[in-house]
Motif scaffolding. Structure first.
Motif, PDB file in Angstrom:
ATOM      1  N   GLU A 159       0.522  -0.786  -0.093  1.00 12.52           N
ATOM      2  CA  GLU A 159       0.084   0.121  -0.170  1.00 12.52           C
ATOM      3  C   GLU A 159       1.097   1.045  -0.440  1.00 12.52           C
ATOM      4  O   GLU A 159       0.938   2.196   0.950  1.00 12.52           O
ATOM      5  CB  GLU A 159      -0.827  -0.068   1.320  1.00 12.52           C
ATOM      6  N   PRO A 160       1.189   1.888  -1.282  1.00  8.68           N
ATOM      7  CA  PRO A 160       1.848   2.642  -0.867  1.00  8.68           C
ATOM      8  C   PRO A 160       1.287   4.389  -0.744  1.00  8.68           C
ATOM      9  O   PRO A 160       0.310   4.016  -0.913  1.00  8.68           O
ATOM     10  CB  PRO A 160       2.289   2.944  -2.536  1.00  8.68           C
ATOM     11  N   MET A 161       1.840   4.644  -0.252  1.00  8.85           N
ATOM     12  CA  MET A 161       1.170   6.763   0.124  1.00  8.85           C
ATOM     13  C   MET A 161       2.510   7.803  -0.008  1.00  8.85           C
ATOM     14  O   MET A 161       3.732   6.887   0.116  1.00  8.85           O
ATOM     15  CB  MET A 161       1.521   6.240   1.888  1.00  8.85           C
ATOM     16  N   VAL A 162       2.027   8.656  -0.894  1.00 14.24           N
ATOM     17  CA  VAL A 162       2.759   9.270  -1.797  1.00 14.24           C
ATOM     18  C   VAL A 162       2.749  10.575  -2.002  1.00 14.24           C
ATOM     19  O   VAL A 162       1.322  10.889  -1.681  1.00 14.24           O
ATOM     20  CB  VAL A 162       2.505   8.617  -3.502  1.00 14.24           C
ATOM     21  N   ASN A 163       2.882  11.270  -0.954  1.00 15.14           N
ATOM     22  CA  ASN A 163       2.951  12.227  -0.981  1.00 15.14           C
ATOM     23  C   ASN A 163       3.883  13.404  -2.488  1.00 15.14           C
ATOM     24  O   ASN A 163       5.179  13.264  -2.808  1.00 15.14           O
ATOM     25  CB  ASN A 163       4.069  13.041   0.502  1.00 15.14           C
ATOM     26  N   ALA A 164       2.387  14.898  -2.716  1.00 15.38           N
ATOM     27  CA  ALA A 164       3.281  15.776  -3.707  1.00 15.38           C
ATOM     28  C   ALA A 164       4.526  16.351  -2.839  1.00 15.38           C
ATOM     29  O   ALA A 164       4.924  16.808  -4.022  1.00 15.38           O
ATOM     30  CB  ALA A 164       2.193  16.664  -3.558  1.00 15.38           C
ATOM     31  N   GLY A 165       4.185  16.761  -2.534  1.00 19.01           N
ATOM     32  CA  GLY A 165       5.793  18.313  -1.579  1.00 19.01           C
ATOM     33  C   GLY A 165       7.030  16.812  -0.458  1.00 19.01           C
ATOM     34  O   GLY A 165       6.730  15.561  -0.898  1.00 19.01           O
ATOM     35  N   SER A 166       6.953  17.183   0.115  1.00 20.62           N
ATOM     36  CA  SER A 166       7.439  16.237   0.969  1.00 20.62           C
ATOM     37  C   SER A 166       6.804  14.834   1.879  1.00 20.62           C
ATOM     38  O   SER A 166       6.048  15.239   2.057  1.00 20.62           O
ATOM     39  CB  SER A 166       8.033  17.296   2.716  1.00 20.62           C
ATOM     40  N   ARG A 167       7.843  14.212   2.121  1.00 23.68           N
ATOM     41  CA  ARG A 167       7.193  12.753   2.737  1.00 23.68           C
ATOM     42  C   ARG A 167       7.247  12.607   4.323  1.00 23.68           C
ATOM     43  O   ARG A 167       6.334  11.744   4.279  1.00 23.68           O
ATOM     44  CB  ARG A 167       8.930  11.905   2.739  1.00 23.68           C
ATOM     45  N   TYR A 168       7.042  14.108   4.996  1.00 26.15           N
ATOM     46  CA  TYR A 168       6.869  13.990   6.317  1.00 26.15           C
ATOM     47  C   TYR A 168       4.883  14.350   6.984  1.00 26.15           C
ATOM     48  O   TYR A 168       4.716  15.305   6.043  1.00 26.15           O
ATOM     49  CB  TYR A 168       7.445  15.055   7.136  1.00 26.15           C
ATOM     50  N   VAL A 169       4.842  14.010   7.495  1.00 30.26           N
ATOM     51  CA  VAL A 169       3.260  13.565   8.198  1.00 30.26           C
ATOM     52  C   VAL A 169       3.564  14.117   9.621  1.00 30.26           C
ATOM     53  O   VAL A 169       3.843  13.688  10.467  1.00 30.26           O
ATOM     54  CB  VAL A 169       2.707  12.297   7.595  1.00 30.26           C
ATOM     55  N   LYS A 170       1.568  14.163   9.937  1.00 32.88           N
ATOM     56  CA  LYS A 170       1.565  14.643  11.314  1.00 32.88           C
ATOM     57  C   LYS A 170       0.675  14.169  11.571  1.00 32.88           C
ATOM     58  O   LYS A 170      -0.499  13.637  10.464  1.00 32.88           O
ATOM     59  CB  LYS A 170       2.341  15.919  11.962  1.00 32.88           C
ATOM     60  N   THR A 171       0.196  13.729  13.252  1.00 31.31           N
ATOM     61  CA  THR A 171      -1.396  13.446  13.678  1.00 31.31           C
ATOM     62  C   THR A 171      -2.008  13.764  14.404  1.00 31.31           C
ATOM     63  O   THR A 171      -1.611  14.603  15.231  1.00 31.31           O
ATOM     64  CB  THR A 171      -1.217  11.947  14.384  1.00 31.31           C
ATOM     65  N   LEU A 172      -3.122  14.071  13.385  1.00 29.57           N
ATOM     66  CA  LEU A 172      -3.736  15.214  14.643  1.00 29.57           C
ATOM     67  C   LEU A 172      -4.488  15.414  15.517  1.00 29.57           C
ATOM     68  O   LEU A 172      -3.949  13.850  16.222  1.00 29.57           O
ATOM     69  CB  LEU A 172      -4.932  15.168  13.537  1.00 29.57           C
ATOM     70  N   ALA A 173      -5.376  15.912  16.300  1.00 29.54           N
ATOM     71  CA  ALA A 173      -5.527  15.984  17.668  1.00 29.54           C
ATOM     72  C   ALA A 173      -6.478  14.855  18.531  1.00 29.54           C
ATOM     73  O   ALA A 173      -6.484  14.334  19.014  1.00 29.54           O
ATOM     74  CB  ALA A 173      -6.030  16.971  18.251  1.00 29.54           C
ATOM     75  N   ASP A 174      -7.290  14.163  17.008  1.00 29.24           N
ATOM     76  CA  ASP A 174      -8.229  13.204  17.288  1.00 29.24           C
ATOM     77  C   ASP A 174      -7.618  11.401  17.063  1.00 29.24           C
ATOM     78  O   ASP A 174      -8.239  11.083  17.913  1.00 29.24           O
ATOM     79  CB  ASP A 174      -9.011  12.967  15.550  1.00 29.24           C
ATOM     80  N   ARG A 175      -6.085  11.648  17.198  1.00 29.70           N
ATOM     81  CA  ARG A 175      -5.043  10.917  17.124  1.00 29.70           C
ATOM     82  C   ARG A 175      -5.449   9.543  16.096  1.00 29.70           C
ATOM     83  O   ARG A 175      -4.775   8.517  16.668  1.00 29.70           O
ATOM     84  CB  ARG A 175      -4.718   9.645  18.709  1.00 29.70           C
ATOM     85  N   TRP A 176      -6.002   9.994  15.456  1.00 25.83           N
ATOM     86  CA  TRP A 176      -5.842   8.740  14.282  1.00 25.83           C
ATOM     87  C   TRP A 176      -5.454   9.566  12.585  1.00 25.83           C
ATOM     88  O   TRP A 176      -4.819   8.709  12.058  1.00 25.83           O
ATOM     89  CB  TRP A 176      -7.576   8.888  13.918  1.00 25.83           C
ATOM     90  N   THR A 177      -6.233  10.946  12.653  1.00 29.56           N
ATOM     91  CA  THR A 177      -6.230  11.892  11.120  1.00 29.56           C
ATOM     92  C   THR A 177      -4.529  11.605  10.339  1.00 29.56           C
ATOM     93  O   THR A 177      -4.359  12.623  11.901  1.00 29.56           O
ATOM     94  CB  THR A 177      -6.256  12.261  10.605  1.00 29.56           C
ATOM     95  N   VAL A 178      -4.512  11.088   8.957  1.00 27.76           N
ATOM     96  CA  VAL A 178      -2.708  11.432   9.762  1.00 27.76           C
ATOM     97  C   VAL A 178      -2.838  12.265   7.899  1.00 27.76           C
ATOM     98  O   VAL A 178      -3.562  12.375   7.104  1.00 27.76           O
ATOM     99  CB  VAL A 178      -1.600  10.263   8.972  1.00 27.76           C
ATOM    100  N   VAL A 179      -2.008  13.430   8.235  1.00 27.79           N
ATOM    101  CA  VAL A 179      -2.213  14.338   7.616  1.00 27.79           C
ATOM    102  C   VAL A 179      -0.365  14.966   6.833  1.00 27.79           C
ATOM    103  O   VAL A 179       0.757  14.411   7.640  1.00 27.79           O
ATOM    104  CB  VAL A 179      -2.164  15.682   7.757  1.00 27.79           C
ATOM    105  N   THR A 180      -0.557  15.304   5.865  1.00 24.02           N
ATOM    106  CA  THR A 180       1.120  16.167   5.207  1.00 24.02           C
ATOM    107  C   THR A 180       0.962  16.668   6.125  1.00 24.02           C
ATOM    108  O   THR A 180       0.505  17.951   6.568  1.00 24.02           O
ATOM    109  CB  THR A 180       0.835  16.069   3.533  1.00 24.02           C
ATOM    110  N   GLN A 181       2.620  17.126   6.039  1.00 23.16           N
ATOM    111  CA  GLN A 181       3.214  18.767   7.340  1.00 23.16           C
ATOM    112  C   GLN A 181       3.080  19.895   6.767  1.00 23.16           C
ATOM    113  O   GLN A 181       2.623  20.720   7.018  1.00 23.16           O
ATOM    114  CB  GLN A 181       4.478  18.109   7.620  1.00 23.16           C
ATOM    115  N   ASP A 182       2.771  20.108   5.017  1.00 23.19           N
ATOM    116  CA  ASP A 182       3.429  21.143   4.270  1.00 23.19           C
ATOM    117  C   ASP A 182       1.660  21.148   3.618  1.00 23.19           C
ATOM    118  O   ASP A 182       2.036  21.992   3.191  1.00 23.19           O
ATOM    119  CB  ASP A 182       3.732  20.370   3.188  1.00 23.19           C
ATOM    120  N   GLY A 183       0.538  19.725   4.161  1.00 22.80           N
ATOM    121  CA  GLY A 183      -0.274  20.694   3.708  1.00 22.80           C
ATOM    122  C   GLY A 183      -1.092  20.367   2.137  1.00 22.80           C
ATOM    123  O   GLY A 183      -2.028  20.888   1.583  1.00 22.80           O
ATOM    124  N   ARG A 184       0.215  19.749   1.657  1.00 18.83           N
ATOM    125  CA  ARG A 184      -0.294  19.441  -0.374  1.00 18.83           C
ATOM    126  C   ARG A 184      -0.575  18.024  -0.425  1.00 18.83           C
ATOM    127  O   ARG A 184      -0.657  17.216   0.701  1.00 18.83           O
ATOM    128  CB  ARG A 184       1.578  19.892  -0.738  1.00 18.83           C
TER     129      ARG A 184
END
Length: 248
Positions: free
Chosen positions: A201-226
């Motif tokens: 299951e490749p997960m690919v970002n348009a920008g940088s590879r870095y991600v973070k988890t939101l306050a709901d402790r589930w949703t993972v988003v790209t750090q740069d918002g792309r």
């Protein structure tokens, strides 16, 4: 320990995978501007149960949805709810179904209406990276050849591979050994054997590879918002190569 499945187990897992694929078909029919992720979740839940299966994700470690619904900059584990889809969005839908004690697992990223050219490229590259990885799935090959093929292709196309989340074995447990990174050098890890069942299951970002988890402790988003995308199939290693289980 990597569990190789018997022919009877693979027969059950084909049906679990077929149910997942049919649920994705239902999602594709219903994805349009104005629909909410919660509405998609209800449709998926009802459909999976109508097939004498149960949603794998519902209640898993406390997850509230029957699907993961991740929009635009959301990579994985998005909780279905009131978010409304808009023209030009993309939505990654991860679906698991448990049938007669065995799981199928597949994710796909869908356009909502018409998307721009850059987003089309992201979807194309992410899906193609999955198939590039699966081209390496055959008996005797080291597991990391899948990983290396995915990374090599996606990065050559100018995109970034997420490293914090990996593929996995599938069976009676939703997540079994081995873990399958989508990056790394070739010719490492265990050799593939017939009967192994893997979720790649490749997960690919348009920008940088870095991600973070939101306050709901589930949703993972790209750090740069792309934007980001996620494509996944469950496969079985065969004597000749591999078989996609999450298909109709």
């Amino acid at each position: 320990m990597i569990i190789c499945k018997t022919p009877r187990e693979l027969e059950i897992m084909r049906e679990a995978g077929r149910i997942v694929a049919l649920t994705h078909r239902e999602m594709k029919k219903n994805i349009q501007p104005g629909v909410t992720t919660g509405e998609l979740d209800r449709i998926a839940d009802q459909f999976i149960r109508s097939m004498d299966a149960i949603p794998s994700f519902k209640g898993y470690n406390g997850f509230r949805g029957s699907i993961c619904a991740s929009v635009n900059e959301e990579l994985v584990h998005g909780i279905p709810g009131d978010r409304v889809l808009n023209e030009g969005d993309i939505i990654s839908i991860d679906i698991g179904a448990k049938y007669q004690g065995y799981h199928g697992d597949s994710a796909w990223t869908y356009p909502v209406g018409t998307v721009d050219e850059n987003t089309e490229d992201l979807l194309r590259v992410t899906e193609t990276s999955l198939w590039k990885g699966l081209d390496e799935a055959k008996p005797g090959v080291r597991l990391s050849n899948i990983s290396h093929a995915i990374q090599s292709y996606a990065e050559a196309e100018g995109f970034s591979i997420v490293r914090e989340y990996v593929g996995h074995g599938v069976g009676q447990d939703l997540h079994e050994a081995p873990q399958i990174p989508h990056y790394g050098p070739p010719n490492k890890g265990p050799r593939l054997k017939p009967g192994m069942v893997l979720a790649v299951e490749p997960m690919v970002n348009a920008g940088s590879r870095y991600v973070k988890t939101l306050a709901d402790r589930w949703t993972v988003v790209t750090q740069d918002g792309r934007m980001c995308a996620h494509f996944e199939h469950t496969i079985a290693i065969t004597e000749e190569g591999y078989e996609v289980l999450t298909t109709t």
